[in-house]
Design a protein around this motif. Sequence first.
Motif, short mmCIF file in Angstrom:
data_model
loop_
_atom_site.label_atom_id
_atom_site.label_comp_id
_atom_site.label_asym_id
_atom_site.label_seq_id
_atom_site.Cartn_x
_atom_site.Cartn_y
_atom_site.Cartn_z
N GLY A 26 48.91 17.14 13.35
CA GLY A 26 49.34 15.85 13.88
C GLY A 26 50.80 15.57 13.57
O GLY A 26 51.59 16.49 13.30
N GLU A 27 51.16 14.31 13.58
CA GLU A 27 52.56 13.92 13.47
C GLU A 27 52.88 13.17 12.18
O GLU A 27 52.03 12.46 11.64
N ILE A 28 54.11 13.33 11.73
CA ILE A 28 54.68 12.49 10.69
C ILE A 28 55.32 11.25 11.33
O ILE A 28 55.22 10.14 10.81
N LEU A 29 55.95 11.46 12.46
CA LEU A 29 56.65 10.39 13.15
C LEU A 29 56.56 10.63 14.65
O LEU A 29 56.73 11.75 15.12
N ALA A 43 59.70 11.05 21.49
CA ALA A 43 59.89 12.23 20.65
C ALA A 43 58.99 12.13 19.42
O ALA A 43 58.45 11.07 19.10
N LEU A 44 58.84 13.27 18.73
CA LEU A 44 57.94 13.33 17.59
C LEU A 44 58.43 14.34 16.55
O LEU A 44 59.26 15.20 16.84
N VAL A 45 57.88 14.20 15.35
CA VAL A 45 58.07 15.16 14.27
C VAL A 45 56.67 15.56 13.80
O VAL A 45 55.89 14.70 13.38
N PHE A 165 61.55 16.18 18.29
CA PHE A 165 61.37 16.96 19.50
C PHE A 165 60.89 16.07 20.64
O PHE A 165 59.90 15.33 20.48
N ALA A 166 61.59 16.11 21.77
CA ALA A 166 61.20 15.34 22.94
C ALA A 166 60.09 16.10 23.65
O ALA A 166 60.34 17.06 24.38
N GLN A 167 58.84 15.66 23.44
CA GLN A 167 57.68 16.46 23.85
C GLN A 167 57.51 16.56 25.36
O GLN A 167 56.92 17.53 25.85
N ARG A 168 58.00 15.59 26.11
CA ARG A 168 57.84 15.66 27.57
C ARG A 168 59.04 16.31 28.25
O ARG A 168 59.03 16.52 29.45
N GLU A 169 60.07 16.60 27.48
CA GLU A 169 61.25 17.28 28.01
C GLU A 169 61.42 18.68 27.43
O GLU A 169 62.23 19.47 27.91
N GLY A 170 60.70 18.97 26.36
CA GLY A 170 60.77 20.29 25.74
C GLY A 170 62.10 20.62 25.10
O GLY A 170 62.54 21.76 25.13
N ARG A 171 62.71 19.62 24.47
CA ARG A 171 64.01 19.90 23.84
C ARG A 171 64.12 19.22 22.49
O ARG A 171 63.48 18.19 22.22
N VAL A 172 64.93 19.82 21.64
CA VAL A 172 65.16 19.31 20.29
C VAL A 172 66.23 18.23 20.33
O VAL A 172 67.34 18.47 20.81
#
Length: 314
Positions: A26-29, A43-45, A165-172
């Motif tokens: 899962g996620e921290i943020l 985005a997520l971490v 990480f921008a999960q819907r754009e696939g970029r850091v």
Amino acid sequence: MTAATRLPQAAARATVGTGHAACHHGEILQGVFLDERRRSVHALVTLPMNGPGSTARFARRPGSPPDEVTVVPDGRTKARAAAVLAVRECAALRDTDPCGGELTLTGDLPVGLGMGSSTSDVIATVRAVADSWGLRLPPETIARIAVRAEGASDPLMHGSGPLLFAQREGRVLEVLGSALPPAVVVGCLLAGGAPVDTLSLPDLPTPHHDDDLAAYAHLRRMLCRAVADADTALLGRVSTASARLRQRVLRHKEFPTLTGIADRTGAVGVQVAHSGNVAGILFDPRTPGLRDRLRRCTRALSREGCAPTRTFTT
């Protein structure tokens, strides 16, 4: 690595490739953040975890149509889509005709709990296809394929370092550092471990308010400081605050139970998959009497119906 790597000539002649990808807890943020162009971006971490994962084997069938990819077991439609995309990518890099093949997936990841099972399948698949063509694709290319195949992706292709990480754009959006602060995580399941259709969940109530952007910008700064200082207590504060904000979407009835157990056992905070039912209670490994605290935490989770799963370290 920003360009595909060509493996030795013997690998280039092979028609069978393998790939592996880990999972996360899962996620921290997770929230909405401003990128370098001042756009609001989801985005997520993630919280990385060693152990479970997906392994893929791809056997090319030269001369077959490139969309003719069979998958074992059935139903792994995202992995199949990723295989077709990866075939075309690799064939173009090799300047040859694409072809179909047979994809076989194995692993021990539970589906729908927010541990990145579909992303793990997809990444392992892309790596296996590339290996069958004698190539090793860079993380940026794998991320692009994963987002096209899934609609959103976790950053597992980049390894275990903390990234926004921008999960819907696939970029850091930002590299936060080399590693998360040290923590011991007691994992558990919420809602009886029922699977969640992660893509059906909204990211946040929309439209986004300035208060949301300010709150997540503050948590982003806090997490950067926690990573820089190896501050486990601050990591716990960020994770708990992010999970509490996400309650507007998830509404886990067990959330007060988790925070209560964390307080009673001296944990630094809680961690909840922001698109699933896996959760964890975070401890500083330097806390006195840690073993006893972990046992008390596990027993309390069991009593409250939040089935403990595994205890691991960051």
